[in-house]
Design a protein around this motif. Sequence first.
Motif, PDB file in Angstrom:
ATOM      1  N   ALA A  70       0.860  -1.224   0.077  1.00 50.35           N
ATOM      2  CA  ALA A  70       0.067  -0.198   0.064  1.00 50.35           C
ATOM      3  C   ALA A  70       0.969   1.367  -0.086  1.00 50.35           C
ATOM      4  N   PRO A  71       0.383   2.148  -0.504  1.00 53.43           N
ATOM      5  CA  PRO A  71       1.090   3.719  -0.542  1.00 53.43           C
ATOM      6  C   PRO A  71       1.302   3.906   1.015  1.00 53.43           C
ATOM      7  N   PRO A  72       2.265   4.785   1.285  1.00 56.12           N
ATOM      8  CA  PRO A  72       2.814   5.026   2.712  1.00 56.12           C
ATOM      9  C   PRO A  72       1.727   6.072   3.366  1.00 56.12           C
ATOM     10  N   THR A  73       0.803   6.557   2.689  1.00 57.24           N
ATOM     11  CA  THR A  73      -0.235   7.350   3.263  1.00 57.24           C
ATOM     12  C   THR A  73      -1.691   6.568   2.987  1.00 57.24           C
ATOM     13  N   TRP A  74      -1.658   5.271   2.834  1.00 56.14           N
ATOM     14  CA  TRP A  74      -2.989   4.772   2.533  1.00 56.14           C
ATOM     15  C   TRP A  74      -3.922   4.808   3.775  1.00 56.14           C
ATOM     16  N   ASN A  75      -5.159   4.945   3.606  1.00 56.85           N
ATOM     17  CA  ASN A  75      -6.106   4.812   4.812  1.00 56.85           C
ATOM     18  C   ASN A  75      -7.429   3.947   4.151  1.00 56.85           C
ATOM     19  N   GLY A  76      -7.826   3.191   5.060  1.00 59.22           N
ATOM     20  CA  GLY A  76      -8.750   2.159   4.828  1.00 59.22           C
ATOM     21  C   GLY A  76      -8.924   1.111   5.770  1.00 59.22           C
ATOM     22  N   ARG A  77      -9.610  -0.109   5.263  1.00 57.03           N
ATOM     23  CA  ARG A  77     -10.001  -1.155   6.086  1.00 57.03           C
ATOM     24  C   ARG A  77      -9.877  -2.587   5.539  1.00 57.03           C
ATOM     25  N   PHE A  78      -9.438  -3.342   6.530  1.00 55.61           N
ATOM     26  CA  PHE A  78      -9.259  -4.992   5.961  1.00 55.61           C
ATOM     27  C   PHE A  78     -10.306  -5.630   6.755  1.00 55.61           C
ATOM     28  N   TRP A  79     -10.831  -6.686   6.208  1.00 56.34           N
ATOM     29  CA  TRP A  79     -11.617  -7.494   7.027  1.00 56.34           C
ATOM     30  C   TRP A  79     -11.559  -9.077   6.442  1.00 56.34           C
ATOM     31  N   GLY A  80     -11.988  -9.934   6.853  1.00 57.79           N
ATOM     32  CA  GLY A  80     -11.976 -11.720   6.448  1.00 57.79           C
ATOM     33  C   GLY A  80     -13.387 -11.981   6.055  1.00 57.79           C
ATOM     34  N   ARG A  81     -13.511 -12.481   4.890  1.00 59.11           N
ATOM     35  CA  ARG A  81     -14.713 -13.156   4.705  1.00 59.11           C
ATOM     36  C   ARG A  81     -14.662 -14.651   4.928  1.00 59.11           C
ATOM     37  N   THR A  82     -15.656 -15.327   5.227  1.00 60.13           N
ATOM     38  CA  THR A  82     -15.844 -16.599   5.419  1.00 60.13           C
ATOM     39  C   THR A  82     -17.067 -17.332   4.613  1.00 60.13           C
ATOM     40  N   GLY A  83     -16.761 -18.697   4.652  1.00 61.45           N
ATOM     41  CA  GLY A  83     -17.908 -19.540   3.885  1.00 61.45           C
ATOM     42  C   GLY A  83     -18.355 -18.987   2.560  1.00 61.45           C
ATOM     43  N   CYS A  84     -17.342 -18.668   1.782  1.00 61.29           N
ATOM     44  CA  CYS A  84     -17.379 -18.104   0.421  1.00 61.29           C
ATOM     45  C   CYS A  84     -17.415 -19.196  -0.786  1.00 61.29           C
ATOM     46  N   ASN A  85     -18.182 -19.037  -1.689  1.00 62.19           N
ATOM     47  CA  ASN A  85     -18.488 -19.764  -2.985  1.00 62.19           C
ATOM     48  C   ASN A  85     -18.532 -18.866  -4.041  1.00 62.19           C
ATOM     49  N   PHE A  86     -17.549 -19.033  -4.846  1.00 63.73           N
ATOM     50  CA  PHE A  86     -17.653 -18.036  -6.108  1.00 63.73           C
ATOM     51  C   PHE A  86     -17.882 -18.677  -7.218  1.00 63.73           C
ATOM     52  N   SER A  87     -18.153 -19.930  -7.321  1.00 62.75           N
ATOM     53  CA  SER A  87     -18.438 -20.995  -8.416  1.00 62.75           C
ATOM     54  C   SER A  87     -19.410 -21.119  -9.002  1.00 62.75           C
ATOM     55  N   THR A  88     -20.556 -20.677  -8.333  1.00 62.03           N
ATOM     56  CA  THR A  88     -22.184 -20.787  -8.769  1.00 62.03           C
ATOM     57  C   THR A  88     -22.489 -19.898  -9.747  1.00 62.03           C
ATOM     58  N   SER A  89     -22.135 -18.705  -9.864  1.00 62.38           N
ATOM     59  CA  SER A  89     -22.527 -17.526 -10.733  1.00 62.38           C
ATOM     60  C   SER A  89     -22.047 -16.378 -10.573  1.00 62.38           C
ATOM     61  N   SER A  90     -21.262 -15.897 -11.554  1.00 61.86           N
ATOM     62  CA  SER A  90     -20.557 -14.842 -11.484  1.00 61.86           C
ATOM     63  C   SER A  90     -21.681 -13.430 -11.123  1.00 61.86           C
ATOM     64  N   SER A  91     -22.923 -13.668 -11.356  1.00 60.56           N
ATOM     65  CA  SER A  91     -23.755 -12.575 -10.917  1.00 60.56           C
ATOM     66  C   SER A  91     -24.467 -12.504  -9.629  1.00 60.56           C
ATOM     67  N   GLN A  92     -24.207 -13.746  -8.878  1.00 58.45           N
ATOM     68  CA  GLN A  92     -24.694 -13.853  -7.614  1.00 58.45           C
ATOM     69  C   GLN A  92     -24.588 -12.521  -6.866  1.00 58.45           C
TER      70      GLN A  92
END
Length: 260
Positions: A70-92
């Motif tokens: 990240a740039p040395p002045t970056w501001n933002g947030r991180f988080w963790g996602r759980t129980g994901c399934n991206f295989s069923t549909s790209s438009s879900q």
Amino acid sequence: MSSSSFLLSHPEQIKLQAGGGLVNAQMVTFHLNNKCPFPVWPAAAPNADHPVIADGGFLLLPNQTRRVHAPPTWNGRFWGRTGCNFSTSSSQSVACQTGDCQGLLSCNGSIGKPPATLVEVSLQEDKSKPSFYDVSLVDGYNLPISISTKPADRKCWIGGCAKSINSLCPQELQVLDRSTGAVVACKSACLAFDLDVFCCRNAYGKPETCMSSMYSTMFKDACPSYFSYAFDSPPPLVSCFSREYAITFCPSRWGTHLPM
């Protein structure tokens, strides 16, 4: 620094890929570690006028680590996602049980759906103006997370939790796995009830009138190093300058001990 203070940017912002050509000695490195016994899909969202980093999200298998720059002045947030399934549909519209960002693997600047434990970061390039960071449960909880400078320094460390909030979560705040009925996240009282007294807004929008509740007290007891509500006091905010930070999902023993 509560999650309500973080105004996030649009996906059209410049992307900085981990390991990409814009990385140089001035960049800050976040080491994202997954110590959970299951996959986690870390996500990052920038504040307004800050760039998207690492496409905003990726898969991290158990015991894997990935560096994100990240740039040395970056501001933002991180988080963790759980129980994901991206295989069923790209438009879900929803792909993850917790922390979902519009069903996308690469959040690309969009924020996650609460409840989710948030790491909030405000970096400074000048050593005379130390960087700030915290872990917030203002929007609720899904995973224990620790953060520290690298190498670890006790005064720059926010540990995980002494107890699992999901195992303590009262029924009215629970988010359940639809197939197993297990508690996968715990809402904040603000998210669950949408009342000013819990959300610290309007007549309750200042420290003198917005107090802790039995729900935020439960959060604080389990995770004493985290923000439990918007005006948590004294604010559990860390101020340390570094070029490298470690963010760990499910730190060992709920993160009650400083990592080596």
